[in-house]
Design an enzyme around this catalytic site. Structure first.
Site, PDB file in Angstrom:
ATOM      1  N   HIS A  25     -10.758  -8.659  25.315  1.00  0.00           N
ATOM      2  CA  HIS A  25     -10.187  -8.445  26.649  1.00  0.00           C
ATOM      3  C   HIS A  25     -10.978  -9.244  27.687  1.00  0.00           C
ATOM      4  CE1 HIS A  25      -8.260  -5.892  29.854  1.00  0.00           C
ATOM      5  NE2 HIS A  25      -9.353  -6.268  30.489  1.00  0.00           N
ATOM      6  N   GLU A  26     -12.309  -9.146  27.624  1.00  0.00           N
ATOM      7  CA  GLU A  26     -13.144  -9.851  28.591  1.00  0.00           C
ATOM      8  C   GLU A  26     -13.145 -11.359  28.353  1.00  0.00           C
ATOM      9  OE1 GLU A  26     -14.411  -8.677  31.274  1.00  0.00           O
ATOM     10  OE2 GLU A  26     -13.803  -6.610  30.848  1.00  0.00           O
ATOM     11  N   HIS A  29     -10.184 -13.002  29.932  1.00  0.00           N
ATOM     12  CA  HIS A  29     -10.334 -13.233  31.375  1.00  0.00           C
ATOM     13  C   HIS A  29     -11.106 -14.521  31.633  1.00  0.00           C
ATOM     14  CE1 HIS A  29      -8.583  -9.560  32.783  1.00  0.00           C
ATOM     15  NE2 HIS A  29      -9.514  -8.764  32.306  1.00  0.00           N
TER      16      HIS A  29
END
Length: 222
Positions: A25-26, A29
């Site tokens: 998820h990170e 980004h």
């Protein structure tokens, strides 16, 4: 749930899905920010898939393990946030939307990956049948954690991803006023969690999506 053996078994099933759900998820980004003009995460080595670079002791380990240990129906957590300089993006207002959506988008992709794991677990040859149940249980855990993270992060409360998307879509003055909520975002989230509002909102959405994804993989338990 107080059987130590059962707790260890459950944590062993959930550990890998939770770790990679939060990590990717990170990374998503940071990768999207890099593609759109901000190399901060890349220069800091945060685009690595090595989970150690992203682990937050509380959000990545203690909180998810604790939720699993008490038998919580929903497990979630967080990694160390990937640094993004939104002013460094080519088009900060527009591109901040894509950077924010990249995280939940990664969780959606991972949920589909775990659908495949469940399906493969149900179609193993007889000689590998021993691995069928662990694969299916881990796949179901992977689907659950990724759907929870996706839905949670799309809630329009800054600094959640949905809040940043909302700020990017609102006209300038409204976006500025809305962004002022960011210092209080997690307080709002905690209040919603402990009052049951968050569960009431997320529960039906996550449950419906989970049923759909389990069915796609042919999960043995719904």
């Amino acid at each position: 749930m107080n059987d130590p053996v059962q707790i260890i078994q459950i944590i062993s099933i959930w550990a890998l899905p939770v770790l990679f759900a939060i990590t990717l998820h990170e990374v998503a980004h940071g990768w999207m920010a890099w593609r759109l003009g901000d190399p901060t995460a890349m220069l800091m080595g945060r685009l690595s898939l090595n989970p150690i670079r992203h682990i937050d002791p509380i959000g990545t380990i203690l909180l998810p393990a604790g939720l699993v240990a008490i038998g919580s129906p929903f497990v979630f957590g967080w990694a160390k946030p990937v640094p993004v300089n939104f002013d460094g993006l080519k088009n900060p207002k527009r591109d901040s939307i894509w950077v924010s959506l990249a995280g939940p988008g990664a969780n959606l992709g991972m949920a589909l990956f775990w659908v495949l794991v469940i399906w493969l677990g149900g179609h193993l040859p007889a000689g590998a049948a021993y691995f069928a149940e662990p694969m299916q249980l881990m796949g179901m855990a992977g689907i659950t954690i990724n759907l929870v993270l996706m839905v949670l992060n799309l809630i329009p409360i800054p600094p959640l991803d949905g809040g940043r998307v909302a700020a990017g879509l609102l006209p300038g003055p409204l976006s500025y006023q809305f962004s002022k909520l960011e210092p209080y975002g997690f307080i709002i989230l905690i209040v919603l969690l402990f009052t049951g509002v968050l569960g009431t909102f997320m529960g039906p959405i996550v449950s419906s999506l989970r049923q759909l994804f389990f069915a796609l993989g042919g999960a043995p338990m719904l």
